[in-house]
Design an enzyme around this catalytic site. Sequence first.
Site, PDB file in Angstrom:
ATOM      1  N   HIS A  37      65.373  49.006  75.323  1.00 52.95           N
ATOM      2  CA  HIS A  37      63.423  50.117  75.756  1.00 52.95           C
ATOM      3  C   HIS A  37      62.474  49.688  76.524  1.00 52.95           C
ATOM      4  CE1 HIS A  37      61.210  54.016  73.658  1.00 52.95           C
ATOM      5  NE2 HIS A  37      60.044  52.795  74.091  1.00 52.95           N
ATOM      6  N   CYS A  38      63.168  50.324  77.499  1.00 54.92           N
ATOM      7  CA  CYS A  38      61.925  50.483  78.965  1.00 54.92           C
ATOM      8  C   CYS A  38      61.779  51.853  79.940  1.00 54.92           C
ATOM      9  CB  CYS A  38      62.116  49.465  79.790  1.00 54.92           C
ATOM     10  SG  CYS A  38      63.920  49.204  80.376  1.00 54.92           S
ATOM     11  N   HIS A  39      61.419  51.643  80.604  1.00 56.40           N
ATOM     12  CA  HIS A  39      61.175  53.051  81.441  1.00 56.40           C
ATOM     13  C   HIS A  39      60.846  52.790  82.390  1.00 56.40           C
ATOM     14  CE1 HIS A  39      59.416  54.499  76.442  1.00 56.40           C
ATOM     15  NE2 HIS A  39      58.341  53.449  77.223  1.00 56.40           N
ATOM     16  N   TYR A  55      49.358  62.053  79.623  1.00 51.34           N
ATOM     17  CA  TYR A  55      49.078  61.007  80.776  1.00 51.34           C
ATOM     18  C   TYR A  55      49.017  60.665  81.753  1.00 51.34           C
ATOM     19  CZ  TYR A  55      52.986  58.275  79.219  1.00 51.34           C
ATOM     20  OH  TYR A  55      54.267  57.823  78.790  1.00 51.34           O
ATOM     21  N   THR A  83      57.382  61.135  77.491  1.00 53.38           N
ATOM     22  CA  THR A  83      57.139  62.008  78.007  1.00 53.38           C
ATOM     23  C   THR A  83      56.269  62.164  79.532  1.00 53.38           C
ATOM     24  OG1 THR A  83      54.716  61.030  76.831  1.00 53.38           O
ATOM     25  CG2 THR A  83      56.515  62.567  75.288  1.00 53.38           C
ATOM     26  N   ARG A 130      65.833  61.261  73.380  1.00 53.80           N
ATOM     27  CA  ARG A 130      64.845  60.944  71.889  1.00 53.80           C
ATOM     28  C   ARG A 130      63.857  62.386  72.002  1.00 53.80           C
ATOM     29  NH1 ARG A 130      59.387  57.627  74.624  1.00 53.80           N
ATOM     30  NH2 ARG A 130      59.626  56.448  72.995  1.00 53.80           N
ATOM     31  N   TYR A 163      61.120  58.799  67.400  1.00 50.84           N
ATOM     32  CA  TYR A 163      59.991  58.170  67.725  1.00 50.84           C
ATOM     33  C   TYR A 163      58.854  59.147  67.049  1.00 50.84           C
ATOM     34  CZ  TYR A 163      55.545  55.539  70.249  1.00 50.84           C
ATOM     35  OH  TYR A 163      54.628  55.135  69.898  1.00 50.84           O
ATOM     36  N   HIS A 187      59.941  51.446  67.558  1.00 49.84           N
ATOM     37  CA  HIS A 187      59.414  50.560  67.303  1.00 49.84           C
ATOM     38  C   HIS A 187      58.580  50.333  65.180  1.00 49.84           C
ATOM     39  CE1 HIS A 187      58.498  51.192  71.432  1.00 49.84           C
ATOM     40  NE2 HIS A 187      57.875  52.636  71.334  1.00 49.84           N
ATOM     41  N   ASP A 263      59.399  47.045  76.341  1.00 49.00           N
ATOM     42  CA  ASP A 263      58.594  48.559  76.550  1.00 49.00           C
ATOM     43  C   ASP A 263      58.054  48.922  77.464  1.00 49.00           C
ATOM     44  OD1 ASP A 263      57.779  51.369  75.658  1.00 49.00           O
ATOM     45  OD2 ASP A 263      56.042  50.267  75.056  1.00 49.00           O
TER      46      ASP A 263
END
Length: 309
Positions: A37-39, A55, A83, A130, A163, A187, A263
């Site tokens: 899980h990373c972006h 954001y 997102t 997702r 999520y 999570h 993350d």
Amino acid sequence: MSKPVSGGFTKTPGWLDWYTGPSKPSFQLPPGAVDAHCHVFGPGAQFPYAPERKYTPCDASKEQLFALRDHLGFARNVIVQATCHGADNRALVDACLASGGRARGVATVRRSVSDAELQALHAAGVRGVRFNFVKRLVDFTPKEELLEIAQRIQALGWHVVVYFEAADLPELWDFFSALPTPVVVDHMGRPDVSQPVDGPGFELFLKFMRQHPHVWCKVSCPERLSLAGPPALDGQAAPYRDVRPFARRVVEQFPERVLWGTDWPHPNLKDHMPDDGLLVDFIAHIAPTPELQRKLLVDNPMRLYWPDE
Ligand SMILES: O=C(O)/C=C(\CC(=O)C(=O)O)C(=O)O
């Protein structure tokens, strides 16, 4: 100095940048470990942030992600669409393609996505979609639209990553139960770790996993869930003690259905930004044996994302 955001975007005030110069973990990752899980974020000048985002992060490029992977000792990444990029998966696809097969992706798509677009995502390495139900992050999407997407991606052998906040599990239960693919919960379903690990809140989540063999869980994000700290910063080598019993319980009860991820670059944190090296050291406390560690970090993510290897 604050990290940049390119392309004329302005970073959301108060949100911290990812930590520069993470330590080397003292926990030895098993060979072939996957950061599941990373972006990647932008860079905004190349991959603009979505107009509907809630954001604006600082840029976090694929090169920076791959450097972190190598520094921490991971072999592979699963890059999850955040997102702030909406359903524009270009940054994710670019990173997967540049990884030489060492990254898979989890995309966000709308009902309007074409079969050809899904095929192109698959060819790039995408293996899941997702669905985000966290109200501060997304606008509402009707469940029948999501179900339709799930039915289409099932044909590709993909899964659905979900999520949500713990308080919303009862309302989402039937929808998740009906999904035709594996369902991976981000999570741990965001438990309230001020409550007892064997209290009704977390027990509901464990029951959900017990009753649904198609549900998997990421035992990730102690830095988001912890109320007590101390944070993984400044050499504090035993961070997030209040989250440990929750993650450990899931790992011990469902060793074949758990995943772990950093993350990175940790969007939306205002309080502190963890040192990713110390975050890796957290793993030893939630998966205490080499066998549990191998399942969590290698066998399980490989089964889901690289089943042919
Ligand atoms: O990075 C995460 O997994 C968690 C996030 C951000 C996120 O999911 C998103 O923007 O899509 C959060 O809790 O704000």
